[in-house]
Every structure is written in structure tokens, then in C-alpha cells.
Design an enzyme around this catalytic site. Structure first.
Site, PDB file in Angstrom:
ATOM      1  CG  HIS A 138      27.386 -12.733  15.718  1.00  0.00           C
ATOM      2  ND1 HIS A 138      26.997 -11.865  14.727  1.00  0.00           N
ATOM      3  CD2 HIS A 138      26.526 -12.524  16.731  1.00  0.00           C
ATOM      4  CE1 HIS A 138      25.943 -11.169  15.124  1.00  0.00           C
ATOM      5  NE2 HIS A 138      25.646 -11.547  16.346  1.00  0.00           N
ATOM      6  NE  ARG A 167      25.703  -8.779  18.230  1.00  0.00           N
ATOM      7  CZ  ARG A 167      25.464  -8.033  17.163  1.00  0.00           C
ATOM      8  NH1 ARG A 167      26.319  -7.102  16.811  1.00  0.00           N
ATOM      9  NH2 ARG A 167      24.380  -8.230  16.466  1.00  0.00           N
ATOM     10  CG  HIS A 212      20.924  -8.758  24.400  1.00  0.00           C
ATOM     11  ND1 HIS A 212      19.863  -9.059  23.594  1.00  0.00           N
ATOM     12  CD2 HIS A 212      22.036  -9.023  23.659  1.00  0.00           C
ATOM     13  CE1 HIS A 212      20.299  -9.497  22.423  1.00  0.00           C
ATOM     14  NE2 HIS A 212      21.623  -9.491  22.442  1.00  0.00           N
ATOM     15  CG  ASN A 242      28.874  -5.868   8.992  1.00  0.00           C
ATOM     16  OD1 ASN A 242      28.267  -4.808   8.958  1.00  0.00           O
ATOM     17  ND2 ASN A 242      29.899  -6.135   8.232  1.00  0.00           N
TER      18      ASN A 242
END
Ligand code: HEM
Ligand SMILES: *[C@@H]1O[C@H](CO)[C@@H](O)[C@H](O)[C@H]1NC(C)=O
Ligand SMILES: *[C@@H]1O[C@H](CO)[C@@H](O)[C@H](O)[C@H]1NC(C)=O
Ligand SMILES: *[C@@H]1O[C@H](CO)[C@@H](O)[C@H](O)[C@H]1NC(C)=O
Ligand SMILES: *[C@@H]1O[C@H](CO)[C@@H](O)[C@H](O)[C@H]1NC(C)=O
Ligand SMILES: *[C@@H]1O[C@H](CO)[C@@H](O)[C@H](O)[C@H]1NC(C)=O
Ligand SMILES: *[C@@H]1O[C@H](CO)[C@@H](O)[C@H](O)[C@H]1NC(C)=O
Length: 355
Positions: A100, A96, A226, A125
Site C-alpha cells: 500500500h 501489506r 494472499h 482501510n
């Protein structure tokens, strides 16, 4: 009787309309300064006349084996050794982190910078994790070849190694490297500005990815991440709490279970697995979950739209996805890459170098 029918139709119309206005309210409990509390959210970075997305990111001079040519042939082994120490959850966090990082100011390690107003503090966050592994890799690299390996490349390598481990070696791609680290990071450039929110619909997702030069196929393929990791309750509570639910598409057993686990919609401490079927395997189970309604976010459920359903069907349970995921990660890794003129090689990943 007729009146009742009219009422029911009216009610459903009203609820349809209210679902069109994206709301931040599901995040209200997280304790962040509200970007636009109460104000409906629309993604507005592109002009109304926007028709042609930017070109796909090009390799920007990155090269596989870059550090072998730059006096640090052990670089990727050193990163891998650090990543191999991580738990399954932290490995998910590392994948991830790459997303980001690349979506905000390009793949330049801006996500790692410490400060009161940096991306790391950005909204919301809570589940960003894996920083410790990046720092451990950097410390080891600075001993072996000081000032050579960028934090941006460490993030890219680490995401690849995490994918390899969590996919039981099925995802195995090479990472072109040679990125330089950025010097700027702003909290206000994260969720909703550059990072899609979980309540985004298909049109929004397509546009936010297109703004990075990624096409709908890349978006569908990358969303397969995911199939690992966790989510906090506020990220999907809009789909679980029946009165507010904009999405009847969630499997009712899962919705019930999540409603019980989360207890209250704003419970920001409880977490649940993204993929309740194979929680720690990075695999194409995600696409089966999309079709059966066993995904958490509106953004996941949106992939069951007719426009993307063929792809979802193609990848569901198929090993073809492993190669596609590697290729899409490489493409994502080209976004906004900085050269030596625009960036630096940080000595510590959390702070820019003193000039
Ligand atoms: C398509 C748009 C996307 C949206 C709206 C989205 C949104 C989210 C949200 C809301 C969470 C949970 C945050 C929390 O509550 O803790 C999450 C977790 C996660 N996302 Fe995404 N995401 C997207 C795309 C991606 C992509 C492209 C990747 C990587 C390639 C990715 C990888 C992950 C991972 C691995 C987790 C679990 C992290 C952990 O367990 O620490 N996501 N995402
Ligand atoms: C590698 O190290 C040698 C000797 O220390 C040096 O001459 C050379 O310029 C270095 N190469 C690169 C690409 O940094
Ligand atoms: C997230 O932001 C909060 C509040 O700004 C901060 O206390 C926390 O350390 C941040 N989390 C990470 C992983 O940096
Ligand atoms: C992964 O790729 C590397 C080189 O690209 C190769 O040496 C290795 O055997 C591959 N691993 C698997 C499990 O296929
Ligand atoms: C984002 O934050 C930075 C630093 O606090 C500020 O300079 C900038 O104007 C902000 N941008 C927006 C769009 O609010
Ligand atoms: C569960 O459902 C009840 C109503 O049936 C609702 O009041 C509650 O807020 C829901 N919990 C969550 C976490 O959405
Ligand atoms: C996904 O789309 C297919 C085809 O339209 C449909 O049969 C299925 O019920 C949908 N799944 C969900 C969870 O909405």
C-alpha cells in the site's frame, strides 16, 4: 421448452453484462464516504491509447547496506528485533503495508501519515495493521541514530523480516535502502485510484500494476502474499452471495462456508483467513488455491486465466516462488523512491517534520 432456453440464455447474458460494471456496493457498509456509489467503476488513469507501460522502476540509487555507510550499522537489526515481537496477523499486515505504501506516491511512507484525510483513512482501510511495530522500530532507531533512518526504509525492512518469519526462513532477500519520506498523503488516492480493488479483473490488474512499472509476472508473484492474513467479509461478498455472484469459479464448499461465516454480505467485522489451507505460512499454497477455486477475491481467481495459468502452475507448491517473491518485493520497493531533495527523514513516522 424452446422459450425457456431462450430465457435462460438471455438471463445469463444479462448477468454477464452486469458483471462487467464494477461496483463499489460490496463496500457500502463500511461507513466510508462513497467514492462513486452506484456508479460503475472503470480504471481510467491511463489514456485509451495506452499501449506501452512505463519502464520498470530502477534502483533509484538505493543500496544494500545503506545504513552501514550512514553511521547506523545496527539499523536493520533494530527493525528486525521490533518485527520479531509481532504476531502472525501483524506480520501479514506489515507485508501489506509495503504494498500500500509503494503503490500510492511511491515507497515514501505516505501510508503512515496521520490526519483526517490521509491514505491511512483511505477507503477501505479496515485491515491495515502493523503501524505499532513500525513506530516501535522508529523509536528504537531514533535513540541509536537520530534522524538517519527513513520510515519508508523501515516499512521495506519490516516487510522483508515479516516474509522471512512467515515463510519459515525460506524467503530471505536483501533490501536496497536509502529512501526518503514523503510529505503528502491523500485518502482519495488509495483504492481504485492506485490500489486495485478485489473485484478487479485480469486486464485491470495488469494495467494497474503496469502503471507502476510492474509486469504481469510481478503481479502474479506478488499476489502470492494472499497466502497469509485475513480479509473482511465485504471484500469478497460479491462472490459468495449466490444471486450476485459474478464468479462461479469459487469452490462451492468454500463459498458455502464463507456464506455462513459472514452471515450477511455487509458484515464488516467478521474476518476469514485468505488461505484456509495454510493460513499463517507465506508459501506457494496460494497458487494451488487459485487453481482449485479456494481464493477469496475476483482478483485472485482472475489468475486462473489462460494468460497467467502457466505461471500459476509453475509456482503452485514450488519453492521457486520464494526467490521470485523476494525479487518482486525488491522491484516493488523501487517504485517512486524519493531522494533527499524530494523527501525528509521523519522524526516520527506518523507526522511530517516541522519546518
Ligand atoms: C493484486 C491485487 C491485490 C488486490 C486486489 C488486493 C486486495 C486485498 C484485499 C481486499 C484484502 C483484504 C482487505 C480486508 O478485507 O481486510 C487484502 C489483504 C491482504 N493483502 Fe492484498 N491485494 C492485492 C495485492 C497484494 C499484494 C501485492 C500484497 C503484498 C505483496 C498483498 C498483501 C496482502 C496481505 C498480506 C493481506 C492480509 C492483510 C492482513 O491480514 O492484515 N496484497 N488484499
Ligand atoms: C558519521 O559520523 C561521523 C562522526 O560523527 C561524521 O563525521 C560523518 O560525517 C558521519 N557520516 C555520515 C555518512 O553521516
Ligand atoms: C480507517 O479510517 C477510519 C475512518 O476514517 C478511522 O477511524 C480509522 O482509524 C482508520 N484506520 C486506521 C488503521 O487508521
Ligand atoms: C539469509 O541471508 C543472510 C544474508 O543474506 C544469511 O546470512 C542467512 O544465513 C540467510 N538465512 C537463511 C535461513 O538462509
Ligand atoms: C484529493 O484530496 C485532496 C485533499 O483533500 C484534494 O486537494 C485533491 O483535489 C483530491 N483529488 C481528487 C482527484 O479528488
Ligand atoms: C448467503 O446466501 C443467501 C442466499 O442463498 C443470501 O441471502 C445471503 O446474503 C448470503 N450471505 C452472504 C454473506 O453472502
Ligand atoms: C482453472 O483453470 C483450469 C484450466 O482451464 C480449470 O481446469 C480449472 O477448473 C480452473 N479452476 C477454477 C477454480 O476455475
Amino acid at each position: 421448452m424452446a422459450k425457456l432456453v431462450v430465457l435462460a440464455v438471455l438471463a445469463s447474458l444479462i448477468s454477464t453484462v452486469s458483471c462487467q460494471s464494477w461496483t463499489w456496493s460490496i463496500y457500502r457498509s463500511w461507513g466510508y464516504p462513497s467514492p462513486t456509489w452506484g456508479t460503475p467503476w472503470t480504471y481510467n488513469s491511463a489514456p485509451a491509447t495506452w499501449t506501452t507501460p512505463p519502464p520498470p522502476p530502477s534502483s533509484n540509487g538505493l543500496k544494500v547496506g545503506y545504513y552501514a555507510d550512514h553511521n547506523c550499522s545496527n539499523a536493520e537489526n533494530i527493525v528486525r528485533a521490533a518485527v520479531e515481537k509481532a504476531s502472525a496477523g501483524i506480520l501479514a499486515g506489515l507485508i501489506r503495508l509495503a504494498f500500500h505504501d509503494c503503490f500510492v506516491r511511491g515507497c515514501d511512507a505516505s501510508v503512515l501519515l496521520e490526519g483526517s484525510d490521509t491514505e491511512k483513512q483511505g477507503f477501505p482501510n479496515l485491515s491495515l495493521r502493523g503501524f505499532g511495530i513500525i513506530d516501535a522500530a522508529k523509536d528504537a532507531l531514533e535513540k541509536e541514530c537520530p534522524g538517519v533512518v527513513s520510515c519508508a526504509d523501515i516499512v521495506s525492512f519490516a516487510a522483508r523480516d515479516a516474509s522471512y518469519i512467515l515463510s519459515y526462513k525460506k524467503i530471505n532477500y536483501t533490501v536496497p535502502a536509502g529512501r526518503f519520506d514523503g510529505k503528502v498523503s491523500f485518502a482519495n488516492e488509495t483504492l481504485g485510484q492506485n490500489l486495485p480493488p478485489p473485484f478487479a479483473d485480469l486486464a485491470t490488474l495488469k494495467r494497474m500494476f503496469a502503471d507502476k512499472g510492474l509486469d504481469p509476472t510481478d503481479m502474479v508473484v506478488l499476489s502470492g502474499a494472499h497466502s497469509i492474513g485475513i480479509s473482511h467479509c465485504p471484500s469478497f461478498s460479491d462472490r459468495v452471495n449466490p444471486p450476485a455472484s459474478p464468479s462461479p469459479s469459487m469452490d462451492s464448499d468454500l463459498a458455502k462456508k464463507l456464506n455462513q461465516t459472514c452471515d450477511t454480505p455487509n458484515n464488516a467485522t467478521t474476518t476469514v483467513p485468505q488461505d484456509s489451507v495454510t493460513p499463517d505460512a507465506l508459501d506457494s499454497q496460494y497458487y494451488k488455491n487459485v487453481m482449485s477455486g479456494k481464493v477469496l477475491f475476483t482478483s485472485d481467481a482472475a489468475l486462473n486465466s489462460s494468460e497467467t495459468l502457466e505461471l500459476v502452475k509453475k509456482y503452485a507448491g514450488s519453492d521457486d516462488w520464494n526467490t521470485a517473491f523476494g525479487a518482486a518485493m525488491v522491484k516493488m520497493g523501487y517504485i517512486g523512491v524519493k531522494s533527499s531533495k524530494e523527501g525528509e527523514i521523519r522524526k516520527k513516522c506518523g507526522v511530517i517534520n516541522k519546518s
